[in-house]
Write a protein that holds these residues in place. Structure first.
Motif, PDB file in Angstrom:
ATOM      1  N   GLY A 146       3.446   5.864  -5.736  1.00  0.00           N
ATOM      2  CA  GLY A 146       3.403   5.833  -7.296  1.00  0.00           C
ATOM      3  C   GLY A 146       4.247   4.801  -7.815  1.00  0.00           C
ATOM      4  O   GLY A 146       4.377   4.676  -8.994  1.00  0.00           O
ATOM      5  N   PHE A 147       4.700   3.906  -7.228  1.00  0.00           N
ATOM      6  CA  PHE A 147       5.738   2.951  -7.465  1.00  0.00           C
ATOM      7  C   PHE A 147       5.168   1.556  -8.092  1.00  0.00           C
ATOM      8  O   PHE A 147       5.558   0.621  -8.895  1.00  0.00           O
ATOM      9  N   ILE A 148       3.727   1.537  -7.591  1.00  0.00           N
ATOM     10  CA  ILE A 148       2.899   0.389  -8.056  1.00  0.00           C
ATOM     11  C   ILE A 148       1.790   1.114  -8.692  1.00  0.00           C
ATOM     12  O   ILE A 148       0.873   1.625  -7.889  1.00  0.00           O
ATOM     13  N   ASP A 166      -0.588  -3.126 -11.376  1.00  0.00           N
ATOM     14  CA  ASP A 166      -0.988  -3.593  -9.991  1.00  0.00           C
ATOM     15  C   ASP A 166      -0.407  -5.026  -9.946  1.00  0.00           C
ATOM     16  O   ASP A 166       0.045  -5.644 -10.787  1.00  0.00           O
ATOM     17  N   LEU A 167      -0.174  -5.504  -8.508  1.00  0.00           N
ATOM     18  CA  LEU A 167       0.116  -6.819  -8.109  1.00  0.00           C
ATOM     19  C   LEU A 167      -1.012  -7.635  -8.241  1.00  0.00           C
ATOM     20  O   LEU A 167      -2.134  -7.341  -7.643  1.00  0.00           O
ATOM     21  N   ASP A 187       0.775  -1.271   0.090  1.00  0.00           N
ATOM     22  CA  ASP A 187      -0.166   0.130   0.247  1.00  0.00           C
ATOM     23  C   ASP A 187       0.920   1.170  -0.056  1.00  0.00           C
ATOM     24  O   ASP A 187       0.502   2.267  -0.474  1.00  0.00           O
ATOM     25  N   HIS A 188       1.941   1.156   0.596  1.00  0.00           N
ATOM     26  CA  HIS A 188       2.774   2.508   0.932  1.00  0.00           C
ATOM     27  C   HIS A 188       3.604   2.712  -0.540  1.00  0.00           C
ATOM     28  O   HIS A 188       3.500   3.579  -0.956  1.00  0.00           O
TER      29      HIS A 188
END
Length: 200
Positions: free
Chosen positions: A156-158, A163-164, A150-151
């Protein structure tokens, strides 16, 4: 996608500090065997990995262990499994575990378990496979990792479109039905043809 027939389980070579971890490994192994699902795992007879493998065997299931030569003595190979594959290095081990498996399940474990899990999440994120990935939640073990995800999203890195792809099973007894529903969901996804399962 084809129905799940073989499940790769990532987990610790130790037992951890919570007895619930060992119980989850036993429950998962028994459930896999009862459902007729084969196990692929790291080949050792120690910790949670040995526990899940022995539980599959006790339930009449089939087990394939894949272990690098340098870990044979350290992780004490489980001789009673139906198939043991000894490889030269960790990269080959992980590639064969990927190729032999239709889905991936992560029980509690250490840095090796985390590394294997994150690699599968990355390959799925980049479109290299659409095999289900499950985290088995046992007494909140994975909550710090989910908070980190979530962090990463918040910074903005995911990003959207990258998305995962994972699901969380609330307890080991939920793994088999969750795998079955996730396999159906991925198989029904009209975007599935964009993804290619390939030799990694």
């Amino acid at each position: 996608m084809a129905p799940v027939k073989t499940v790769c389980v990532y987990c610790g070579s130790g037992f951890g500090g919570d007895p619930a971890f060992r119980q989850a490994a036993e429950t998962l192994g028994a459930a896999l065997a009862a459902a007729g699902l084969d196990l692929v795992y790291g080949g050792g007879d120690v910790g949670l990995m040995g526990t899940v493998a022995r539980a599959v065997l006790a339930g009449g299931g089939r087990v394939t262990g894949i272990i690098p030569d340098f870990l044979k003595s350290r992780e004490h190979m489980l001789d009673s499994i139906q198939e043991t594959i000894v490889v030269g290095d960790m990269h080959t081990r992980k590639r064969l575990m990927f190729e032999r498996s239709d889905a991936f399940v992560a029980l509690p474990g250490g840095i090796g378990t985390l590394e294997e899990l994150v690699e599968q999440l990355t390959w799925a994120q980049l479109g290299r496979h659409r095999k289900p990935i499950l985290l088995v939640e046992v007494n909140g073990f994975w909550k710090p990792l989910l908070t980190l995800f979530d962090h990463m999203r918040a910074h903005g890195f995911i990003r959207e479109g990258l998305d995962l792809n994972y699901v969380v099973a609330e307890g080991a007894d939920a793994v088999v039905p969750t795998l079955q529903s996730e396999s159906r969901r991925l198989g029904d996804d009209p975007a599935a043809e964009r993804f290619v399962t390939e030799r990694l």
